[in-house]
Design a protein around this motif. Sequence first.
Motif, short mmCIF file in Angstrom:
data_model
loop_
_atom_site.label_atom_id
_atom_site.label_comp_id
_atom_site.label_asym_id
_atom_site.label_seq_id
_atom_site.Cartn_x
_atom_site.Cartn_y
_atom_site.Cartn_z
N GLY A 78 40.81 42.76 43.75
CA GLY A 78 40.18 41.65 43.02
C GLY A 78 39.55 42.17 41.74
O GLY A 78 38.89 43.21 41.74
N VAL A 79 39.77 41.43 40.66
CA VAL A 79 39.27 41.83 39.35
C VAL A 79 38.36 40.72 38.81
O VAL A 79 38.85 39.74 38.25
N PRO A 80 37.04 40.84 39.00
CA PRO A 80 36.14 39.81 38.52
C PRO A 80 36.24 39.63 37.00
O PRO A 80 36.36 40.60 36.24
N CYS A 81 36.20 38.36 36.60
CA CYS A 81 36.34 38.01 35.19
C CYS A 81 35.53 36.74 34.93
O CYS A 81 35.56 35.82 35.73
N ASN A 82 34.85 36.70 33.80
CA ASN A 82 34.01 35.55 33.44
C ASN A 82 34.57 34.78 32.25
O ASN A 82 33.85 34.07 31.57
N THR A 110 37.06 45.39 41.47
CA THR A 110 36.82 46.24 40.30
C THR A 110 35.57 45.76 39.55
O THR A 110 35.01 44.72 39.87
N GLU A 111 35.25 46.52 38.54
CA GLU A 111 34.23 46.09 37.60
C GLU A 111 34.67 44.78 36.96
O GLU A 111 35.85 44.45 36.96
N LYS A 112 33.73 44.02 36.42
CA LYS A 112 34.05 42.79 35.72
C LYS A 112 34.69 43.16 34.38
O LYS A 112 34.16 44.00 33.64
N VAL A 113 35.85 42.56 34.08
CA VAL A 113 36.59 42.90 32.86
C VAL A 113 37.09 41.64 32.16
O VAL A 113 37.10 40.55 32.73
N GLN A 120 40.62 42.74 26.06
CA GLN A 120 41.43 42.79 27.27
C GLN A 120 41.49 44.21 27.82
O GLN A 120 41.77 45.17 27.10
N HIS A 121 41.21 44.32 29.11
CA HIS A 121 41.23 45.64 29.77
C HIS A 121 42.66 46.19 29.76
O HIS A 121 43.62 45.43 29.89
#
Length: 174
Positions: A78-82, A110-113, A120-121
Amino acid sequence: MKRISKAKLTGSVVIKKNPESIYNIAINGLNGQPILLSAFKGKKLLFVNVASSCGFTKQYKELQDLSDKYADKLVVIGVPCNQFGSQEKGNASEIQEFCELNFGVTFLLTEKVAVKGNYQHPLYKWLTSEAKNGVKSSSVKWNFQKYLVDCTGNFIDYYYSTTTPMSSRITMYL
């Protein structure tokens, strides 16, 4: 080794450059520690940009079910994103607590990206760019869009948020 595919319209053979390796991309876990994607060689990877306050947030449960059912051959990340409706405002500890308490999440987060735009990561640059993944380009449309990578690091496909984690469109590869 070069990747060869048939062009759809002409029937001619197109030789694509070798894609960049997903295993060389650096990303940190929600705990700040590096996640070494190369540690998952031999397993398929499912990347999902996640958010805690989205209409699709209930997919956390099905992602956990998918992770449990196919643990021997799949790693869910899971890749948190806001970036979509500001639906992931929490900090790392708030996100972790929300996922554990509400959905029993044990799969990697993961870290929030940023998954799109100027910041963009690199992971999402690879997932969304044919030049990098060697297969196809896409854009992330909303939270809970899914990207599947095979056990040798080759891009398989992506799935919009409306495709549930246990959909046969995904599980047919597991």
